[in-house]
Design an enzyme around this catalytic site. Structure first.
Site, PDB file in Angstrom:
ATOM      1  N   HIS A 154      74.829  -6.256  60.268  1.00  0.00           N
ATOM      2  CA  HIS A 154      73.771  -5.314  59.933  1.00  0.00           C
ATOM      3  C   HIS A 154      74.386  -4.010  59.439  1.00  0.00           C
ATOM      4  CE1 HIS A 154      69.713  -4.158  59.672  1.00  0.00           C
ATOM      5  NE2 HIS A 154      69.243  -4.721  60.773  1.00  0.00           N
ATOM      6  N   SER A 156      75.504  -0.277  59.387  1.00  0.00           N
ATOM      7  CA  SER A 156      76.083   0.484  60.498  1.00  0.00           C
ATOM      8  C   SER A 156      75.141   1.547  61.047  1.00  0.00           C
ATOM      9  CB  SER A 156      77.386   1.148  60.046  1.00  0.00           C
ATOM     10  OG  SER A 156      78.347   0.180  59.689  1.00  0.00           O
ATOM     11  N   SER A 206      72.674  -3.537  48.061  1.00  0.00           N
ATOM     12  CA  SER A 206      72.934  -2.970  46.745  1.00  0.00           C
ATOM     13  C   SER A 206      73.509  -4.009  45.793  1.00  0.00           C
ATOM     14  CB  SER A 206      73.915  -1.802  46.869  1.00  0.00           C
ATOM     15  OG  SER A 206      75.216  -2.278  47.199  1.00  0.00           O
ATOM     16  N   GLU A 227      69.286 -10.693  47.492  1.00  0.00           N
ATOM     17  CA  GLU A 227      68.092  -9.881  47.243  1.00  0.00           C
ATOM     18  C   GLU A 227      68.606  -8.463  47.073  1.00  0.00           C
ATOM     19  OE1 GLU A 227      65.591  -7.414  47.060  1.00  0.00           O
ATOM     20  OE2 GLU A 227      65.384  -7.520  49.234  1.00  0.00           O
ATOM     21  N   CYS A 261      63.241  -1.866  48.111  1.00  0.00           N
ATOM     22  CA  CYS A 261      63.644  -2.505  46.855  1.00  0.00           C
ATOM     23  C   CYS A 261      62.426  -2.867  46.011  1.00  0.00           C
ATOM     24  CB  CYS A 261      64.497  -3.736  47.129  1.00  0.00           C
ATOM     25  SG  CYS A 261      63.676  -4.985  48.153  1.00  0.00           S
TER      26      CYS A 261
END
Length: 450
Positions: A154, A156, A206, A227, A261
């Protein structure tokens, strides 16, 4: 060692230590060992654990929501909504998984032939901070139901949320190793992907991170689902229902403080209604409550980190230097960035050609539908687009013109457990959710009997 920081008041929350490589390898090996037993359980048995997880999540959602609010500044009511959506996802797959994973009978020249869906092994999830629970659940739940085990690296800055997710699986009684946190840095990811026990990866994040992880996986002939970013268009035609459109447009751009997003990041409005839309949209945006994300009436909280707010500030200021005009907003205070509307924007400006991951939006005028489509498609990304109109049949006949993973008519683009989710172009590949998502990390095995 790293520290999570509350973006609202810049106070330190907790300290965490990245795993040593050997520790991370041991977690992956443990997950692989668990996989051997987990895949042998019946689908009914696996779903029993998911049912317990959904109920445990519901009991713990206030504490979970508070952690998201503290770590990444999500307004508390939106954090609760995110957790309710995670529960809905579990319930959806509890209802549909038996149908989705049932053997598919196929007519051939054999006496019997069919396709069966079998798990692959340990799947590595690389997850972002903006929806710290939903992004993980939409990856992990169908993947685990299909018989895989997962390890999650995950983001940070939401390490507390990551810890609470793993605790949910433990409290729901899952065998140790079905779901594991992997507290590693970005620099450690490549070595983990290269481990033979890791069979595939799913990354939400990203474009740069996706390209790096996918290239590593490809070198090992391992599957990846990506994604990535988005710069969704929102098109308002001259016959749109104005009140409904403005309401949806505000949510589409500014929920989660614009850090999504699938947020609508570029608005295209027909010239005949442009002034009316701008006036109503501006008035509604200026009414949004900005402040402490722990308060229930707050709609706009801080961005997740100061540097993210600085990046938005830079994109907006550079666009203004190039000729754009700020209609409202445009100011920053540490991690807070005020909801910002820009006009006079052209395609070469950062707020148009780059992904703006925060509460700023350009509103561009167009004269005909084909121009709006061309402007919307003028992006490296292709995640989704919204079109607002009363002539629905006309848009349905022109869906093929959009270079997107999704087209939403008279609604904001959203992820829904029942709908396939994913993009094209530089927004990534593969699909999450629905039947498509649960079949991304399976071996589609053909069985033929003469």
């Amino acid at each position: 060692m790293y520290t999570t920081v509350n973006p609202y008041n810049q106070e330190n929350i907790s300290d965490y230590q990245y795993l040593e490589h050997t520790e991370a390898v041991n977690i992956i090996k443990e997950s692989a060992k668990t996989y051997s037993n987990w895949k042998s359980k019946s689908l009914t048995e696996r779903l029993t654990f998911i049912d317990k997880l959904a109920k445990t999540l519901d009991l713990k959602k206030d504490a979970l929501a508070a952690m998201a609010t503290a770590e990444m500044g999500k307004p508390i009511t939106q954090a609760i909504a995110e957790l309710n959506k995670c529960k809905l996802l579990c319930e959806f797959y509890l209802q549909k998984s038996e149908v989705f994973l049932a053997d598919e009978k196929i007519t051939s020249d054999g006496s019997e032939s069919y396709a069966t869906y079998e798990p692959l092994g340990v799947i590595l999830g690389i997850m972002p901070w903006n929806f710290p629970y939903w992004q993980v659940f939409r990856f992990a739940i169908p993947t685990i139901i299909a018989g895989n085990t997962v390890a999650v690296k995950h983001a940070s800055n939401v390490a507390g949320c990551a810890t609470l997710i793993e605790e949910l699986f433990t409290k729901a009684g899952f065998p140790e190793g079905v779901y594991k946190n992997l507290f590693i840095s970005g620099d450690q990811v490549k070595e983990i992907i290269n481990l033979p026990e890791v069979k595939a990866i799913s990354l939400t994040g990203s474009e740069k991170a996706g390209a790096s992880a996918a290239s590593t996986a490809a070198a090992q002939i391992k599957k990846a689902v990506l994604e990535l970013g988005g710069s969704n268009g929102l098109i308002v035609l001259e016959d749109a229902d104005m009140e409904h459109t403005v309401k949806e447009a505000v949510t589409a751009r500014f929920q989660n403080t614009g850090q999504s997003c699938i947020a609508a990041k570029r608005f295209f409005v027909h010239e005949k209604i442009y002034d009316t839309f701008l006036e109503k949209f501006k008035a509604t945006v200026e009414e949004l409550k900005i402040g402490d994300p722990a308060k229930e009436d707050t709609y706009i909280g801080p961005m997740a980190r100061v540097d993210l707010a600085e990046e938005i500030e830079k994109q907006v200021n550079t666009s203004v230097e190039m000729g754009a005009k700020i209609v409202t907003g445009g100011t920053r205070n540490e991690a807070f960035y005020t909801p910002t509307i820009l006009t006079g924007v052209t395609p070469e400006m950062p707020v148009f050609k780059q992904e703006v991951f925060g509460p700023a939006v350009p509103i561009v005028k167009f004269s005909h539908f084909e121009e709006a489509v061309a402007l919307s498609n003028q992006s490296e990304f292709g995640l989704g687009v919204s079109v607002f109109t009363t002539d629905i049949e006309n848009i349905k006949s022109k869906l093929h013109l959009f270079e997107e993973g999704a087209v939403f008519i008279n609604a904001l683009v959203k992820s829904d457990p029942a709908l396939p989710f994913g993009g094209v172009k530089r927004s990534g590949y593969g699909r999450e959710l629905s039947e498509n998502g649960i079949k991304e990390f399976v071996n589609v095995k053909t069985v033929y009997i003469k």
